[in-house]
Design a protein around this motif. Structure first.
Motif, PDB file in Angstrom:
ATOM      1  N   ASN A 114       4.824  32.124  91.735  1.00  0.00           N
ATOM      2  CA  ASN A 114       3.995  30.926  91.689  1.00  0.00           C
ATOM      3  C   ASN A 114       3.004  30.966  92.841  1.00  0.00           C
ATOM      4  N   ASN A 135       1.213  31.262  87.529  1.00  0.00           N
ATOM      5  CA  ASN A 135       2.607  30.834  87.537  1.00  0.00           C
ATOM      6  C   ASN A 135       3.340  31.569  86.427  1.00  0.00           C
ATOM      7  N   LYS A 145       9.036  30.297  80.705  1.00  0.00           N
ATOM      8  CA  LYS A 145       8.289  29.587  79.653  1.00  0.00           C
ATOM      9  C   LYS A 145       6.991  30.322  79.340  1.00  0.00           C
ATOM     10  N   GLU A 156       1.091  30.993  83.240  1.00  0.00           N
ATOM     11  CA  GLU A 156       0.026  30.007  83.352  1.00  0.00           C
ATOM     12  C   GLU A 156      -0.994  30.550  84.336  1.00  0.00           C
ATOM     13  N   TYR A 167      -2.522  28.507  79.363  1.00  0.00           N
ATOM     14  CA  TYR A 167      -1.088  28.722  79.185  1.00  0.00           C
ATOM     15  C   TYR A 167      -0.821  29.757  78.090  1.00  0.00           C
ATOM     16  N   SER A 185       2.377  31.504  76.144  1.00  0.00           N
ATOM     17  CA  SER A 185       3.824  31.379  75.980  1.00  0.00           C
ATOM     18  C   SER A 185       4.497  32.711  76.297  1.00  0.00           C
ATOM     19  N   SER A 211       3.025  36.434  75.746  1.00  0.00           N
ATOM     20  CA  SER A 211       2.880  37.298  76.915  1.00  0.00           C
ATOM     21  C   SER A 211       3.662  38.589  76.744  1.00  0.00           C
TER      22      SER A 211
END
Lengths: 297, 354
Positions: free
Chosen positions: A143, A149, A153, A156, A161, A163, A167
């Motif tokens: 992060n 980040n 999940k 980001e 974003y 997912s 990714s």
């Protein structure tokens, strides 16, 4: 053979081929009717009644099967195009390092290519997804402020974003294809006669300039056919998305087959979707090839 | 590549593809019923899942084991007379129906939910045998999450197997409650489990029996709870091609024989005594008919008259099959509940063997 004879022969051959195809299609239809599977497409306009985790365009379960398929196609396209770009960047870099002077890079890239090329893509994808992303236990792996980040999940990046399914597929496909692309690049560069290297060196041109201005332009035409075939492979390999839970066109097809029982129709749609996609890729690569050839004259 | 060239290639491609399809479609033999075909072949090709403990699972010794597998064995015993003459074909949820329609498998015993569209000629075109397991869809969550009802799952990710009725049910349920959720779909139950355990989703959904089966393999089974909400009825039944009436009859009455045997207390161990009893006592009319001594019932459905004896000898009655695979002492204990016979408050009942 006279010209008339030649034309006659061509016409006969054409009719024979047409007749043969006709028989096959006829046979297929007869068999489909006999096995009671039939051949219908009217189910396409019925509501899909399943939801999707990822959709770039508005979608709800009350939309039609056709729209769901289109969303799947867009999802496939999204992952194919982004992997294609990423794979080309990584592949080119590795290909350059592979033929470069630095022996450390030469050996590590050779190792990378060996490992990636000799293991199945499916296993690599599952590894990226289940071992890579999902095993990030404490939810965050990396992060950096609010810029990047990485968690279980997904990724980001500047508010964008991705997912973890997308990714994993993007990384898996790109890394896998990059190893093949690197080999295409290496082959292309090595196809340039050694004399060319000697020539620019004897003219006192720097290594960097010589490589990019003398060698690469001559290697470019050799890249294109290999790259085209790697891009086509990449597009087709994207159907392995189903292994990591990404809603690509194949995964959505899978659900639709189960709900409607129209497997033959679904597979024909799937075949044509990929045919169109790959013809597009071939066409674009053809244009690039032509422009390179023209620039050399 | 120019356009003409492309069209040429496309044309050849389509021709080759058509050829392939015709190859696939034409291996179905005409004018011979599937039932006779199985008997002639002397082997039953049975589609199973192969991945669900308690229902169909490959054991350490390489053999298939489970309730669905035992049902296949019962079919082989009644149709061929030998429960060992089976070829098991593991199939994914999406493959299973086409495998029946193309004739690759004879029948399906793969935790398949009996629904109208699957049973109808306008849908998947199958025919279902009687239900062998009454199930319902449920949700499993981690205890530590504190979620105790469906409402707690709003805006959460849920792992679900694609291409199943499960996927449709979860959507119907959440939509009717106007709860938003994120479905994470995997093709395979093992992946659903992995996704859930790894924390990609806060809950996983499947038939409650499968949730229990999956949980039995977890390291800390107690840390996971199956919510009380039951999202759907899931009557699981074997299926065959809808156009094969004879095979459907044989399957239907084989399942009923298993249930009827339990109703009458006929088991694998006492079947020989029961046969002897029936032979010696002409007044036991219904028992004699059931065991094929009188009445010629088996012949009417294309089987040997003593098919019930063969079946019970091979697999035992329905209760025995259940106990062996899902009973208290099995690896995947699931309380019988709705799966008791009707006289004990369950749903299994057999029409009379008359």
């Amino acid at each position: 053979m006279s010209k008339n004879k030649k034309i006659f022969f061509q016409i006969v051959l054409m009719f024979a081929l047409l007749g043969f195809t006709g028989i096959l299609i006829n046979n297929l239809i007869i068999n489909l009717t006999r096995t009671d599977i039939g051949f219908k497409f009217n189910w396409l306009i019925k509501p899909a009644s399943f939801s999707l985790a990822e959709h770039s365009l508005p979608y709800s379960p009350s939309d039609s099967y056709a729209w769901a398929l289109f969303i799947g196609w867009i999802n496939s396209l999204k992952v194919i195009i982004s992997s294609l770009i990423l794979a080309t960047c990584i592949g080119t870099l590795i290909g350059f390092l592979r033929v470069g002077k630095n022996s450390f890079f030469r050996i590590t890239t050779a190792g990378f290519i060996t490992i990636v090329r000799q293991t199945p893509l499916l296993i690599q994808l599952m590894c990226w997804y289940f071992v890579g992303f999902l095993s990030i236990r404490n939810n965050t792996f990396l992060n950096i402020r609010n810029i990047l980040n990485i968690s279980n999940k997904g990724i980001e990046f500047f508010g964008l974003y991705l997912s973890s399914e997308f990714s994993a597929l993007l990384l898996g496909l790109s890394i896998f294809s990059s190893a093949f692309i690197a080999e295409v690049i290496r082959g292309g560069i090595q196809s340039v006669p050694l004399g060319q290297w000697e020539a620019y060196r004897s003219l006192g041109i720097s290594e960097k300039q010589g490589f990019f201005k003398i060698i690469i332009p001559q290697a470019l035409p050799a890249f294109i056919p290999g790259l085209t075939s790697q891009y086509l492979n990449l597009a087709k390999n994207s159907t392995l998305a189903i292994a990591v839970g990404y809603s690509d066109i194949y995964a959505i097809n899978d659900t639709i087959i189960n709900q409607t029982g129209r497997a033959i129709e679904c597979f024909i749609i799937l075949l044509f979707s990929f045919l169109i996609l790959n013809l597009l890729i071939t066409k674009v690569m053809g244009i690039i090839d032509k422009s390179i050839m023209r620039s050399r004259i | 590549m120019n356009l003409k060239n492309m069209i040429n290639r496309l044309f050849f491609g389509i021709a080759a593809f058509g050829f392939l399809l015709t190859g696939c479609a034409s291996n179905k033999q005409e004018n011979i019923s599937r039932l006779s075909l199985i008997q002639e072949r002397d082997e039953l090709i049975c589609g199973v899942s192969g991945k669900i403990p308690g229902f169909s699972f490959i054991e350490r010794d390489g053999n298939f084991k489970g309730l669905d597998v035992d049902i296949c064995k019962a079919f082989a015993a009644s149709i061929i007379g030998d429960s060992e003459k089976i070829q098991f074909r593991p199939l994914t949820a999406a493959e299973r129906f086409l495998a029946i329609k193309t004739g690759d498998i004879d029948l399906l015993s793969r935790n398949t939910t009996f629904t109208l569209s699957r049973d109808s000629s306008g849908g998947n075109g199958l025919t279902f045998a009687p239900v062998v397991f009454h199930d319902g869809q449920g949700l499993m969550v981690k205890k530590e999450s504190g979620i105790d009802s469906i409402q707690g799952l709003a805006n959460k990710s849920i792992c679900v197997g694609s291409g199943t009725t499960t996927e449709q049910n979860i959507n119907d349920t959440f939509e009717s409650l106007s709860l938003p959720y994120i479905p994470i779909k995997y093709q395979d139950l093992n992946q659903v489990v992995a996704g859930y355990l790894q924390g990609r989703c806060q809950a996983m959904t499947s038939d409650r029996s499968q949730l229990a089966a999956a949980r039995s393999g977890f390291k800390n089974a107690k840390d996971h709870i199956i919510l009380d909400d039951v999202l759907s009825k899931e009557p699981l039944a074997p299926a065959s091609d809808g156009s094969e009436q004879k095979l459907a009859d044989a399957m239907r009455w084989t399942v009923f024989a298993l249930i009827a045997a339990e109703e009458q207390g006929i088991t694998q161990s006492n079947i020989d005594d029961k046969v002897q009893l029936a032979k010696n006592n002409p007044q036991l009319k219904s028992l004699r008919r059931f065991l094929g001594i009188d009445g010629g019932l088996g012949e009417k459905i294309g089987l040997r008259n003593d098919f019930v004896v063969k079946v019970i000898k091979a697999t035992g009655n329905y209760g025995e099959i259940y106990d062996r695979n899902l009973g208290k002492n099995s690896d995947v204990p699931i309380p019988r509940g709705l799966n008791e016979i009707y006289s004990k408050g369950g749903l299994h009942i057999s029409p009379p063997f008359n």
